[in-house]
Each structure stands twice: as C-alpha cells, then as structure tokens.
Write a protein that holds these residues in place. Structure first.
Motif, PDB file in Angstrom:
ATOM      1  N   GLN A   1      -9.150   3.515  -1.274  1.00  0.00           N
ATOM      2  CA  GLN A   1      -8.863   2.723  -2.472  1.00  0.00           C
ATOM      3  C   GLN A   1      -7.569   1.931  -2.291  1.00  0.00           C
ATOM      4  O   GLN A   1      -7.502   0.740  -2.588  1.00  0.00           O
ATOM      5  CB  GLN A   1      -8.735   3.624  -3.705  1.00  0.00           C
ATOM      6  CG  GLN A   1      -8.614   2.781  -4.972  1.00  0.00           C
ATOM      7  CD  GLN A   1      -8.017   3.518  -6.155  1.00  0.00           C
ATOM      8  OE1 GLN A   1      -7.556   4.639  -6.039  1.00  0.00           O
ATOM      9  NE2 GLN A   1      -8.025   2.878  -7.294  1.00  0.00           N
ATOM     10  N   GLN A   2      -6.540   2.588  -1.793  1.00  0.00           N
ATOM     11  CA  GLN A   2      -5.255   1.905  -1.665  1.00  0.00           C
ATOM     12  C   GLN A   2      -5.325   0.770  -0.642  1.00  0.00           C
ATOM     13  O   GLN A   2      -4.775  -0.305  -0.859  1.00  0.00           O
ATOM     14  CB  GLN A   2      -4.159   2.904  -1.322  1.00  0.00           C
ATOM     15  CG  GLN A   2      -3.909   3.920  -2.435  1.00  0.00           C
ATOM     16  CD  GLN A   2      -3.724   3.265  -3.796  1.00  0.00           C
ATOM     17  OE1 GLN A   2      -3.170   2.183  -3.920  1.00  0.00           O
ATOM     18  NE2 GLN A   2      -4.236   3.906  -4.841  1.00  0.00           N
TER      19      GLN A   2
ATOM     20  N   ALA B   1      -2.978   8.158   1.701  1.00  0.00           N
ATOM     21  CA  ALA B   1      -2.434   8.044   0.350  1.00  0.00           C
ATOM     22  C   ALA B   1      -3.196   9.067  -0.481  1.00  0.00           C
ATOM     23  O   ALA B   1      -4.293   8.782  -0.972  1.00  0.00           O
ATOM     24  CB  ALA B   1      -2.632   6.632  -0.205  1.00  0.00           C
ATOM     25  N   ALA B   2      -2.652  10.276  -0.575  1.00  0.00           N
ATOM     26  CA  ALA B   2      -3.347  11.429  -1.182  1.00  0.00           C
ATOM     27  C   ALA B   2      -4.789  11.431  -0.672  1.00  0.00           C
ATOM     28  O   ALA B   2      -5.025  11.236   0.507  1.00  0.00           O
ATOM     29  CB  ALA B   2      -3.255  11.388  -2.692  1.00  0.00           C
TER      30      ALA B   2
ATOM     31  N   GLN C   1      -7.086   9.255  -1.546  1.00  0.00           N
ATOM     32  CA  GLN C   1      -7.710   7.974  -1.909  1.00  0.00           C
ATOM     33  C   GLN C   1      -7.170   6.839  -1.052  1.00  0.00           C
ATOM     34  O   GLN C   1      -6.838   5.765  -1.562  1.00  0.00           O
ATOM     35  CB  GLN C   1      -7.552   7.680  -3.392  1.00  0.00           C
ATOM     36  CG  GLN C   1      -6.180   8.005  -3.935  1.00  0.00           C
ATOM     37  CD  GLN C   1      -6.097   7.698  -5.417  1.00  0.00           C
ATOM     38  OE1 GLN C   1      -5.754   6.581  -5.780  1.00  0.00           O
ATOM     39  NE2 GLN C   1      -6.413   8.653  -6.276  1.00  0.00           N
TER      40      GLN C   1
ATOM     41  N   VAL D   1       0.864  -1.191   0.000  1.00  0.00           N
ATOM     42  CA  VAL D   1       0.000   0.000   0.000  1.00  0.00           C
ATOM     43  C   VAL D   1       0.901   1.241   0.000  1.00  0.00           C
ATOM     44  O   VAL D   1       1.709   1.428   0.909  1.00  0.00           O
ATOM     45  CB  VAL D   1      -0.929   0.016   1.236  1.00  0.00           C
ATOM     46  CG1 VAL D   1      -1.653   1.348   1.346  1.00  0.00           C
ATOM     47  CG2 VAL D   1      -1.914  -1.142   1.164  1.00  0.00           C
ATOM     48  N   PRO D   2       0.788   2.081  -1.031  1.00  0.00           N
ATOM     49  CA  PRO D   2       1.711   3.215  -1.166  1.00  0.00           C
ATOM     50  C   PRO D   2       1.261   4.434  -0.365  1.00  0.00           C
ATOM     51  O   PRO D   2       0.792   5.424  -0.919  1.00  0.00           O
ATOM     52  CB  PRO D   2       1.691   3.498  -2.666  1.00  0.00           C
ATOM     53  CG  PRO D   2       0.325   3.058  -3.112  1.00  0.00           C
ATOM     54  CD  PRO D   2      -0.123   1.968  -2.182  1.00  0.00           C
ATOM     55  N   PHE D   3       1.439   4.382   0.955  1.00  0.00           N
ATOM     56  CA  PHE D   3       1.118   5.537   1.797  1.00  0.00           C
ATOM     57  C   PHE D   3       2.031   6.707   1.444  1.00  0.00           C
ATOM     58  O   PHE D   3       3.154   6.511   0.949  1.00  0.00           O
ATOM     59  CB  PHE D   3       1.346   5.193   3.275  1.00  0.00           C
ATOM     60  CG  PHE D   3       0.304   4.317   3.890  1.00  0.00           C
ATOM     61  CD1 PHE D   3      -1.019   4.724   3.974  1.00  0.00           C
ATOM     62  CD2 PHE D   3       0.650   3.079   4.417  1.00  0.00           C
ATOM     63  CE1 PHE D   3      -1.976   3.913   4.576  1.00  0.00           C
ATOM     64  CE2 PHE D   3      -0.302   2.263   5.005  1.00  0.00           C
ATOM     65  CZ  PHE D   3      -1.625   2.679   5.089  1.00  0.00           C
TER      66      PHE D   3
END
Lengths: 657, 254
Positions: free
Chosen positions: A163-164, A157-158, A160, A131-133
């Motif tokens: 979603q991530q 994460a921005a 969203q 997950v790209p936090f």
C-alpha cells in the motif's frame, strides 16, 4: 529459438553498457509520442509517472475506480534491495544469486542481475516520495528477512508495504496528471490490442460505467495488468484481477511464457466453506518469528494448547535445519500439503497447519523485561511485554486474522494453509521488456521474466517498481527513437474499426447466449479443475483429464452462460463474463504447459519427477528452457523455446537443508 | 468459535443510474453462515437474483482484505457497518443473528454521485491528490535513502496517516459531507516528513481549495469521521491541517 536480446559482455556490465549505448529520444520529440499503459499497480503507476516525467504523452487505464486501488496495494511483507545497510554480507551479487537459485534456475541471469542492480535505487526513490518505511530509533531504515535468504534485506512498512509503495507511485502519477503529461482513465477495461503493420498501435477499451467502446492510439502499449492467479477462482488476488489484457495480447501474437509457473503461498487463512469468494494471505514476514507445526499423532483432535511440546512436529525445522521456517515458498507449501495429506492436518477441515507465536511472544517478552530492568518477571509480565512487541511488528495482520476467523492469534496458534498467490509465468518479453509484438511491452507480474519457477518473498514489489521506474524509461527509448517520424494514426483507421467490431461482436455473442448458469458458477468449476489437477502437485494423467474437462467447460460456457442486464450500462456480470471466458482459454494452456514440462521445478511439482526423499527433481538436460507458447487457433498453440544459459550461477540441486 | 446459520431481511438501495431517483428493495436471504463475509452474503443474494432473472446488486469491491478501499456500504446508518476500525469486506456475518433486518445504502454525499445501486463515483479524491498530495521528485533524482535520518516517532506518525485507504467512509459519516479527515491525513503524512517540507504550504492551500471546489462540506468537529475510519486515522490531524493551512496563509511568499 527465441532471441532474448541480452547484451553481450560480463554479467555485471550488461545493464551499464546497454544504458550507455541504447538510442535516445530527444525532449522535443518525446512531446509528440504517445504511450498507452494498461494497469496502474506498481509497474503501471511507476512507468506512467517516470515516462510522464520524461515528457512523453501518456494515457493510463485501470478497471478500478482509482489507480490507487490496484492489487499491488495488498502486498504485505516488504520489498528487497541490496543495500547491505545491516552489514550482514548482502550485495548485488547475493541478491542476484538468491533470486536465481530461489527461482530454481529457470530465470535469465541478465534480467535478474539488472533487477538486483536497480533494487537500491528503488528504495532511494520511494523514500524521497515520502514512503514511510519502518525505521530504527536512530532514524535510519529498518530491515527484516524473508524466505530463501540468509540476510536482512527486506524494507517494510508494518504489514502494508504494498500500500505504501503504491501510494508513492500513485502520488507521482497524480502529479503527472496535474501537470498534464498523463491522462488517466479509471473504470475502463482494455479489450483488444490494435496492430498496424505488425506493430502495436493502440487499444480498444470499454468504459465500464457507460458500456461504450473507445479507441485509443499509442506509439507503444505497455501491459502492466498483473498476474492470472484468479484462474484458480480462489486465490489471494483481488476479485477483479484478471488475465484479459494479457490474453488479448497473446491472441494477437504475443507469446505466453511459462504459463504453468504459479506460486502457491504457504501462509494463507484456510478455506472455511463453499461460500468462500477469495483467500487471504498472512504475510510471509510472520515466518520470521512464528513457528510452524502439526501434532506428531495423526488425526489428533486436542486443542493446540493441550498438545505438549514433545508431541509437536516442527516439520520445517526438522526437514530443513539451515533455513527452518524460512525456506522458500514452494518448499514450505509442499511440506504443508505433505503433512495434511498424510493425516496430520489440524482444524475442522484438517487442511491446515499451525503458525504459532507463543515462543516469539516469550522470547520478545524476556528481552523487553531485560531492557526494562524487570528482575525475575512472572510469566504474565513476560507475556504482556512480548505481546506488545509482536503487536507493533504484526498487529494489523493479527487483527485481520481475528476478523476473518473469530479467533485471537495472540492466544491460540493461527491455522494456515497454502493458497494461490502469484504467477511467475506471463507474457514472454525480451531484455527490453518487449513482447513478440513490436511496440507491445509487458511489465511487472504480467511478464514472465525475473522469478523463474518460483518467486522469493518481497521480490514482486521490487520487480514491479524496477520495471516501471528504472528499466522501461531506457528500453522504450531504444524503440521509439525509430518512431519519431510516425504521426499519430487516426482511430478511424480500418485496423481500429476491425478491432472494435471484433470486440463488439464478442460482447453481443456473450449477451445473446441467455443460458441458465451464472458466470460465477463457471468460474468456480474452472477453479476446481485447476486446483485439483494443475495445483500444488501435477501428474500426466490429471493434466490430460484437465484439458478435456476445460474444453468441455468452454463449450458449456459459450452455450449456457446467463448474463443479466444490458450492454450499454454498468454491468459487472458482463465484465466478469469477458474475464472468465479468457481464464478458461488460459487454463487449457497452463495445463498444456504443465504437461509438457516433465520435470519438477520451483512452483511446478510433477509427481513423476521427485527424489527419494520426496523433494522436487529438476531435469536440466531436457528442460533448461523457457517455454513460450504461440497462439495459433482455438485450443492450438506452438511451443517455442528460449534456452537458458548460466554463466555465473551454475545450476545445482537446490538445498535448504 | 461456534458456527451458525441465519435467515435475514435486507433492505437495499437500488438505483439504475445517476439520473434515476432510486428506492429501497427488500430481500430475504436464507441460510447465511456466520463464517461468511458481508460481501459473500451479497454474492449469494446476487447469484439468486441472476437465477431468478433479476438484476443483481452493483457494489464496489476488489481486494476483500480491507486494504484497497473499494468497498463502501452504508450499513444500518454506519459506513462499513457495526465493527470498529473495519471495512465492509472484513465485516463477517457473526456480527448478526437469525431474524435480523439490515439496511444497506451507498455513501451519500454531493461530491460522491451514485453510479449504480451501492456504487458511487469517488474520483473527487483523485483530483484532491492531484492538487498537491505528492512530493515533487522525479525518478532518479534522490539521494541515498539513509542520507536523511527521520525520528522514529515522526516516521511512525507519518505512517499512521499514510495508512488512509481513501474509501470515503469519513465523508459518508459526516453530516456536512466533509473530506477534512481524508485531506488532513494526506497533508499530515507528507508534512511530518522532511522530504515533504519544501511544498507544505502550497500543498495545504491547494488541497483545501480543491476540496471546496469538489463540493465537500466544512468541518464542525463532530468526530463522526474518526469513529468510522477503518484505519483509525486520528481527528487530531484535522487540527494539524488547520494549523498548516493557517500558517501557510500567513507566511506564503506569493
């Protein structure tokens, strides 16, 4: 009195002790135990992945075309965890305390402390899944703050985050599908629970593409089907979000906890007309940097840019200086409603307030110019630099606002108004997340357990994943350990036949009404009753009227609804009719619960119970309990109470001043 | 923003089920507000059809916030319609003017069979993810989230690719019905992160194999996918996918 089965002992040891003493199922036995999971959002997907990894045979069901589309995906702002990476005083205790206080002392201490304890594991798990936090330049994770807290503990994460996180859980779930541990059924809707000898033993599901009814056996059934905000018709929920799975369980014996606790989110894009099909949230994270205001003059129709600073009322900063724009959601929503009702609203409908980024753009712009060594920058340069920073932080939210309204929020303040967003109420569960039906569990938003009367921002994602990844894998073993000798029950069992017949009869009854009014029109009318009389503020008279109106609406629905098409085919109108019929029944129960609770607490504001300053007045002497409703017969419920005890976080009047 | 109302002609693909041949039907929609979303315009048309005793138009939709990836209309020859970086549900009627004719079709691809009207079966995407679009880590295994620092630029790039919503517009726009943009976004998302490194070779090989098996076409670099992607997934990912695939093929020890 209901027994919540909270383990004895000091608060901070309960979960550790429980895990150390609960029964286990050995790996060989897990292979022959089947578990059914309804819903594949954060709670459902994480539970399915975790239970599949343990070796159970899992089946998942979702009405969407893929598990990845469950509505958790739309969560924007973030997920809380007591990591204290920012060294700003956070701890498990503080997250626990903020959540209990934010919930207005209507949640269980034991559950909430467990949630705070496992919160840190969730972040570790998600990062490991890819997950790209958001990160800082040093490569470590970034945090921001959310309403009702004074520390930075929200991972994001921005705009969203949901979603991530869901994609992380979905990928873990798909891995288990590939390994053969999980079978996934998409475009399927659960239409009944099957009980044998008092225990949940399976479901009746409908394949939404063919219309065929299916029987599925499970040693246990997990409902991870989300909340019921769509009872209001207009909400930030997805169009398909519904209460049907939870409602069927309720009718089959699962008590419904605190149904009147709904969260009205303060920052949504206002309604633009009768055609409106749903409302869109603007993330709470925007309140980190945005300032909320209305004109000081009633009915001021000037453009926002024409209103000078000293003629603006930053009413949250004025009323709540300690928390300012970051007061909890219920407080912020009521304050917006109060200003608009008093005639200070803005926009064509006058049902909106401004969320203004001009100050943030200037502040960030100045910082950037300092960083870049630009001396005496012009206003234009400051603005340009500031816009770039805001764009990076909130760009997708600003774009979304512009697409919907046609206005550029970098130029003019956004117009926002509260909208139904989340339901704290849900199926009553004990500490192990089991409903009052043995073997039937409820996880995530579908249960009532952790948020009391008001949920803090960035806590829904935390609860969904806590329940799925870290709670149910332990607690379900404690039940299934006694079930290892139960062989799969053939779905030819009379209980399955009877349940399927009930579902079939109801569908045929619906199709045979052949009336004049569309399903959608009934749903809209129900939504209006609920919003007007069981919305942001409730009173005795309104609630009594609402109950009568809903009963009337129910009669009309069952005698005059028109559903086109056939039964054995893809028929979205029929799916919707099934759901709206359940929403109507739920609406009545929500009003009954709201009527019973003659106090204001969290998202439930009873006009009869307020302080002199118009703040919510709780009544701990009479209402410090969970209201759990047992379904008796059509329009008849019996109230059971679970007393709430606070040993550590002593109830006080919430103050954010 | 000035509001206005308009009357429109819609030509919509109607198909009873996957075996039906299907055909266009023409509808007149009156008094459409410029403030409505494209799907709300369909809601109104459907309400009218139901009142007239006709079958409403079936289409996929759910969140209506541009994030779930369910909505999927091919509008005037372009997936998700005329706006850049947009989903059908976020398209608003101020994109149109009074008297316009709009043609609406489902995604068309062998791997996305039509279920009914504008609704297609995209389960092929799930099966591609099942073939390797994940990191194999069991619940409870991980180390502390901050144990492995990740360069911000790399993390941001991984995020940009993870933003794919799996709607399938890339496939619908491609003359070859290729799913390369979808697959490359997932392979890139995971390959760019240290956590995804151990499985990157198998992942690239297996996901490509599954993509071919599902009946998606090959990539001929026309760039149509990137042009219509609602989340602006970059076509440079396809180059990264190709290099991942090549390198995996040359160096895998199997």
């Amino acid at each position: 009195m209901l027994n919540s089965r909270i383990p004895a002992g000091p608060l901070e040891d309960k979960w550790t002790d429980y895990k150390g003493h609960c029964k286990l199922v050995n790996p060989a036995n897990k292979r022959s135990i089947e578990i059914i999971i309804i819903g594949t959002g954060l709670a459902g997907a994480s539970a399915a992945a975790a239970l599949g990894e343990l070796g159970y045979k899992v089946k998942t069901f979702c009405f969407q075309d893929s598990p990845r589309r469950a509505h958790s995906i739309a969560a924007q702002g973030g997920i809380n965890a007591a990591k204290n990476y920012q060294n700003d005083g956070d701890s498990v205790f503080r997250l626990f305390y903020d959540t209990i206080k934010g919930g207005d002392y209507r949640a269980r201490e034991g559950n909430v402390h467990r949630l705070a304890e496992v919160s840190a594991n969730i972040i570790d798990q998600c990062v490991a899944q890819g997950v790209p936090f958001a990160r800082e330049y040093g490569g470590l994770l970034s945090n921001r703050s959310f309403g009702g807290t004074q520390v930075q503990r929200t991972f994001y994460a921005a705009g969203q985050t949901g979603q991530q996180l869901l994609i992380g859980a979905y990928q873990a779930l798909e891995r288990q599908v590939a390994l053969g541990n999980v079978i996934q059924y998409s475009r399927h809707e659960m239409l009944d629970i099957v009980k044998i000898d008092g225990k949940a033993r399976g479901i009746i599901a409908r394949d939404l593409v063919t219309g065929q009814l299916e029987r599925h056996f499970g040693h246990a059934v997990l409902l991870c089907s989300g909340g019921y905000g769509n009872v209001f018709y207009l909400s930030t929920n997805a169009m398909g979000s519904n209460v049907t799975a939870a409602w069927k369980a309720h009718v089959k014996g699962a008590y419904f906890g605190n149904p009147c606790y709904t969260q009205i989110h303060p920052t949504c894009i206002p309604v633009s007309g009768d055609h409106q099909s749903k409302l869109t949230l603007m993330s709470e994270s925007l309140r980190n940097d945005g300032r909320i205001w209305v004109p000081k003059k009633q009915g001021d129709s000037r453009r926002p840019s024409e209103i000078p600073e000293d003629e603006r009322d930053y009413y949250l900063e004025r009323r709540y200086p300690a928390f300012g724009n970051l007061v909890p959601r219920d407080v912020a929503s009521r304050a917006a409603k109060e200003r608009c009702d008093a005639g200070y609203g803005v926009g064509t409908s006058k049902q909106a307030v401004y969320l203004d980024y001009a100050a943030a753009i200037e502040r960030y712009g100045k910082i950037e110019c300092r960083k870049l060594g630009i001396e005496n920058p012009s206003a234009d340069v400051v603005r340009k630099q500031g816009v770039a920073v805001v764009k990076e932080k909130y760009g997708n939210l600003f774009d979304m606002y512009e697409k919907i309204t046609g206005e550029n929020p970098y130029e003019v303040p956004m117009r926002i108004y509260p909208a139904v967003h989340y339901t704290m109420g849900g199926l009553w569960v004990d500490y192990e997340l089991m409903t009052t039906v043995p073997g039937l569990y409820a996880l995530g938003e579908a249960n009532f357990s952790d948020h009391g009367a008001n949920r803090l921002g960035a806590s829904a994602l935390m609860q969904g994943l806590a329940d799925g990844y870290f709670v149910i894998p332990y607690t379900i073993g404690n039940y299934l350990a006694d079930d290892i000798r139960t062989k799969p029950i053939p779905t030819t069992d009379p209980a399955f036949e009877a349940a399927e017949k009930e579902v079939r009869d109801r569908i045929e009854k619906l199709m045979n009404i052949k009336g004049k009014q569309t399903v959608e029109s009934f749903h809209k009318r129900l939504g209006k009753i609920m919003w007007d009389k069981c919305g942001m503020a409730r009173n005795e008279k309104g609630l009594q009227e609402a109950i009568v109106e809903i009963q009337q609406l129910k009669k009309e629905f069952w005698s005059d609804v028109r559903i086109p098409g056939g039964i054995n085919e893809m028929n979205p109108e029929l799916d919707k009719a099934n759901r709206v019929a359940d929403f109507i029944e739920l609406g009545e129960l929500m009003c009954k619960d709201a009527l019973n609770r003659r106090e204001s607490c969290g998202g439930h504001f009873r006009e009869e119970s307020q302080t002199e300053e118009g703040e919510a007045a709780r009544d701990d002497n009479n209402f410090q309990y969970v209201a759990a409703w047992e379904f008796k017969a059509d329009s008849q419920w019996e109230l059971h109470k679970e007393a709430l005890e606070f040993e550590v976080a002593k109830p006080s009047q919430r103050s954010y001043k | 923003m000035e509001h206005y109302n308009m009357n429109l002609t819609l030509k919509v693909w109607r198909q009873k089920n996957k075996d039906d041949r299907g055909q266009f039907e023409t509808y007149q929609v009156k008094n459409v507000s410029s403030e409505m979303s494209f799907l709300e315009m369909f809601d109104i048309l459907n309400e009218e059809l139901i009142r007239e005793g006709k079958d409403p138009i079936t289409f996929d939709h759910d969140c209506r916030e541009g994030i779930c990836g369910a909505c999927s209309m091919y509008i005037d020859g372009r997936p998700h319609g005329p706006w850049h970086a947009n989903t059908t549900c976020q398209l608003h009627m101020r994109a149109y003017k009074d008297g316009d004719t709009i043609v609406v079709e489902p995604w068309r691809a062998k791997a996305f069979p039509v279920i009914k009207d504008l609704m297609v079966d995209r389960s092929a995407f799930d099966r591609i993810i099942q073939s390797g679009g994940y990191i194999s880590v069991n619940t409870g295994n991980p180390v502390d989230a901050n144990a492995i620092p990740i360069e911000k630029d790399k993390a941001d790039l991984a995020f940009a690719n993870a933003a794919c919503i799996g709607c399938g517009a890339c496939v619908a726009a491609c003359k070859n019905s290729s799913a390369m943009l979808f697959v490359s976004a997932k392979v890139s998302h995971l390959a760019l992160l240290p956590q995804g490194d151990p499985e990157r070779k198998d992942r690239a090989i297996n996901m490509i194999a599954q993509m071919d098996k599902e009946g998606f076409g090959g990539c001929t670099n026309t760039g149509a996918c990137e042009a219509v992607c609602p989340k602006e997934i970059s076509i440079s990912n396809i180059a990264r996918l190709n290099s991942e695939y090549l390198r995996a093929g040359l160096t895998i020890d199997k």
